[in-house]
Design a protein around this motif. Structure first.
Motif, mmCIF file in Angstrom:
data_model
loop_
_atom_site.group_PDB
_atom_site.id
_atom_site.type_symbol
_atom_site.label_atom_id
_atom_site.label_comp_id
_atom_site.label_asym_id
_atom_site.label_seq_id
_atom_site.Cartn_x
_atom_site.Cartn_y
_atom_site.Cartn_z
ATOM 1 N N GLY A 40 0.782 -1.235 0.000
ATOM 2 C CA GLY A 40 0.000 0.000 0.000
ATOM 3 C C GLY A 40 0.806 1.273 0.000
ATOM 4 N N TYR A 41 2.114 1.193 -0.235
ATOM 5 C CA TYR A 41 2.918 2.411 -0.236
ATOM 6 C C TYR A 41 2.806 3.130 -1.584
ATOM 7 C CZ TYR A 41 6.241 -0.554 -2.727
ATOM 8 O OH TYR A 41 6.825 -1.406 -3.633
ATOM 9 N N ARG A 42 3.063 4.430 -1.544
ATOM 10 C CA ARG A 42 3.072 5.241 -2.763
ATOM 11 C C ARG A 42 4.058 6.378 -2.551
ATOM 12 N NH1 ARG A 42 -2.151 8.263 -5.626
ATOM 13 N NH2 ARG A 42 -0.996 9.076 -7.431
ATOM 14 N N ASN A 43 5.125 6.407 -3.345
ATOM 15 C CA ASN A 43 6.186 7.398 -3.167
ATOM 16 C C ASN A 43 6.583 7.496 -1.699
ATOM 17 O OD1 ASN A 43 6.634 10.961 -3.572
ATOM 18 N ND2 ASN A 43 8.028 9.357 -4.176
ATOM 19 N N PRO A 44 6.987 6.351 -1.105
ATOM 20 C CA PRO A 44 7.118 6.289 0.352
ATOM 21 C C PRO A 44 8.373 6.975 0.878
ATOM 22 C CG PRO A 44 7.857 4.244 -0.620
ATOM 23 C CD PRO A 44 7.317 5.066 -1.754
ATOM 24 N N PRO A 45 8.301 7.487 2.106
ATOM 25 C CA PRO A 45 9.518 7.910 2.806
ATOM 26 C C PRO A 45 10.395 6.693 3.093
ATOM 27 C CG PRO A 45 7.547 8.742 3.890
ATOM 28 C CD PRO A 45 7.105 7.718 2.907
ATOM 29 N N LEU A 46 11.659 6.953 3.434
ATOM 30 C CA LEU A 46 12.604 5.897 3.776
ATOM 31 C C LEU A 46 13.198 6.171 5.150
ATOM 32 C CD1 LEU A 46 14.410 3.418 3.063
ATOM 33 C CD2 LEU A 46 16.027 5.054 2.042
ATOM 34 N N VAL A 47 13.119 5.184 6.036
ATOM 35 C CA VAL A 47 13.744 5.250 7.351
ATOM 36 C C VAL A 47 14.948 4.312 7.362
ATOM 37 C CG1 VAL A 47 13.482 4.766 9.818
ATOM 38 C CG2 VAL A 47 11.615 5.861 8.556
ATOM 39 N N ILE A 48 16.124 4.852 7.646
ATOM 40 C CA ILE A 48 17.350 4.061 7.764
ATOM 41 C C ILE A 48 17.663 3.921 9.251
ATOM 42 C CG2 ILE A 48 19.793 3.926 7.181
ATOM 43 C CD1 ILE A 48 19.136 5.823 4.807
ATOM 44 N N ILE A 113 11.041 5.684 -3.741
ATOM 45 C CA ILE A 113 10.943 6.436 -2.492
ATOM 46 C C ILE A 113 10.962 7.943 -2.763
ATOM 47 C CG2 ILE A 113 12.025 4.629 -1.097
ATOM 48 C CD1 ILE A 113 14.583 6.476 -1.138
ATOM 49 N N ASP A 114 10.440 8.687 -1.806
ATOM 50 C CA ASP A 114 10.510 10.147 -1.833
ATOM 51 C C ASP A 114 11.899 10.540 -1.334
ATOM 52 O OD1 ASP A 114 10.291 12.867 -1.536
ATOM 53 O OD2 ASP A 114 8.373 12.806 -0.478
ATOM 54 N N ARG A 115 12.760 10.943 -2.242
ATOM 55 C CA ARG A 115 14.146 11.254 -1.849
ATOM 56 C C ARG A 115 14.231 12.511 -0.993
ATOM 57 N NH1 ARG A 115 17.922 8.176 -5.491
ATOM 58 N NH2 ARG A 115 19.542 9.428 -4.520
ATOM 59 N N ASN A 116 13.181 13.291 -0.916
ATOM 60 C CA ASN A 116 13.139 14.447 -0.026
ATOM 61 C C ASN A 116 12.813 14.043 1.409
ATOM 62 O OD1 ASN A 116 13.714 16.600 -1.853
ATOM 63 N ND2 ASN A 116 11.655 16.366 -2.696
ATOM 64 N N ARG A 117 12.465 12.764 1.605
ATOM 65 C CA ARG A 117 12.073 12.310 2.936
ATOM 66 C C ARG A 117 12.812 11.023 3.293
ATOM 67 N NH1 ARG A 117 5.969 11.969 3.784
ATOM 68 N NH2 ARG A 117 6.670 12.038 5.950
ATOM 69 N N VAL A 118 14.129 11.133 3.336
ATOM 70 C CA VAL A 118 15.001 10.045 3.784
ATOM 71 C C VAL A 118 15.458 10.389 5.198
ATOM 72 C CG1 VAL A 118 17.162 8.811 3.407
ATOM 73 C CG2 VAL A 118 15.743 9.486 1.448
ATOM 74 N N TYR A 119 15.224 9.492 6.139
ATOM 75 C CA TYR A 119 15.497 9.749 7.547
ATOM 76 C C TYR A 119 16.532 8.769 8.088
ATOM 77 C CZ TYR A 119 10.919 11.934 6.829
ATOM 78 O OH TYR A 119 9.879 12.676 6.341
ATOM 79 N N ALA A 120 17.286 9.215 9.092
ATOM 80 C CA ALA A 120 18.291 8.364 9.730
ATOM 81 C C ALA A 120 18.039 8.321 11.225
ATOM 82 C CB ALA A 120 19.699 8.881 9.444
ATOM 83 N N THR A 121 18.101 7.120 11.754
ATOM 84 C CA THR A 121 17.950 6.924 13.194
ATOM 85 C C THR A 121 18.839 5.762 13.587
ATOM 86 O OG1 THR A 121 16.353 6.523 14.991
ATOM 87 C CG2 THR A 121 15.949 5.406 12.896
ATOM 88 N N GLY A 122 19.045 5.587 14.871
ATOM 89 C CA GLY A 122 19.883 4.469 15.294
ATOM 90 C C GLY A 122 20.132 4.501 16.778
ATOM 91 N N PHE A 123 20.622 3.376 17.271
ATOM 92 C CA PHE A 123 20.920 3.218 18.687
ATOM 93 C C PHE A 123 22.420 3.215 18.908
ATOM 94 C CE2 PHE A 123 22.102 -0.020 21.937
ATOM 95 C CZ PHE A 123 21.780 0.731 23.062
#
Length: 287
Positions: A40-48, A113-123
């Protein structure tokens, strides 16, 4: 694009990451990444989402659990759990930056993916890597949410094109990546971002949990050299070096916290922060 990144893109694309909601290994030598793509995604954001030192990507996936939100959020998003060499991240060169950029390119080809909405997170060290990416490639990363990790030697040589919105989540009992040293680091970030000197504090946090002992500080709007940003800091009271996984019991030796669930759902907080940001500015999406 650097030659190394071009090589990685070709390998990643050839390996394929086609099937939603399944584990797909992207192989570059002995390196892999786990990809989760809901339907069900469409031009989805990306979480790294990046693991800590000594923690493999698969363990990090179970720890951070972004699938819960990727499947149920109003807009579906892709999550990638990259694997660092020897379960570490290179915070001093472009080696892992090129690896991350190669993954972004592969996700763009495969999922649009929406390259304007690439996110980075981590522990832990993954949180440090999030800060490093925000410093070196701020025009590629829309927002970051580091958990119990920040560059112990500070940041230098950061690109000045953009200041990446950042939410730090950290346990007040963390003596491994010391909570006590965080104010000094965040002070340098506030100065670089042009943030207000006094935060807006929400206590208790979340506000809908009146018994929570945790709290949040917020600095914003921040502006410097034409770049607007914001900075947040969630203090997870009593948490040691950990990610605030929902339903998990605190392993703190302090009897006031040991065996009690966290006040904070770190993954919920991370997605709510990230989804509001784009390289083009605020998304306007309500938390």
């Amino acid at each position: 694009m650097p030659p190394t990144a071009k090589f990685l893109v070709s390998i990643l694309f050839a390996a394929g990451v086609a099937f939603p909601a399944t584990r797909s290994d992207l192989k570059v030598g002995n390196r892999t990444a786990i990809v989760y793509a809901p339907s069900g995604y469409r031009n989805p954001p990306l979480v790294i989402s990046m693991h800590g030192m000594g923690i493999p990507a698969g363990y990090n996936q179970g720890m951070m659990q972004f699938e819960r939100y990727a499947d149920t959020a109003k807009e579906r998003f892709i999550t990638v759990y990259p694997q660092g060499v020897d379960n570490r991240w290179d915070l001093g060169s472009n080696k892992d930056i090129d690896f991350i950029l190669a993954i972004v390119d592969s996700m763009s080809r495969r999922y649009g993916i929406d390259r304007n909405r690439v996110y980075a997170t981590g522990f832990s060290m993954g949180g440090m890597m999030s800060w490093y990416l925000s410093c070196k490639i701020p025009d590629k990363i829309a927002a970051i949410v580091p958990g119990c990790g920040y560059p112990l030697g500070g940041l230098s040589g950061c690109a000045t094109s953009r200041n990446v919105p950042a939410l730090q989540i950290h346990g007040t009992a963390d003596d491994f990546v010391k909570y006590s040293n965080l104010p000094a680091f965040l002070s340098t970030v506030r100065a670089r971002y042009g943030c207000p000197s006094t935060p807006v504090t929400t206590r208790p946090y979340p506000a809908n949990k009146p018994n929570s002992k945790s709290f949040k500080e917020y600095w914003g709007p921040c502006e410097k050299n034409g770049s607007r940003s914001e900075l947040g800091f969630i203090h997870v009271t009593g948490m040691i070096h950990d990610w605030a996984t929902p339903g998990k019991l605190n392993a703190n030796d302090d009897p006031a916290y040991k065996g009690k669930p966290f006040d904070i759902d770190g993954t919920h907080e991370a997605w709510n922060w990230m989804k509001n940001h784009s390289l083009n500015g605020p998304t306007g999406i309500a938390p």
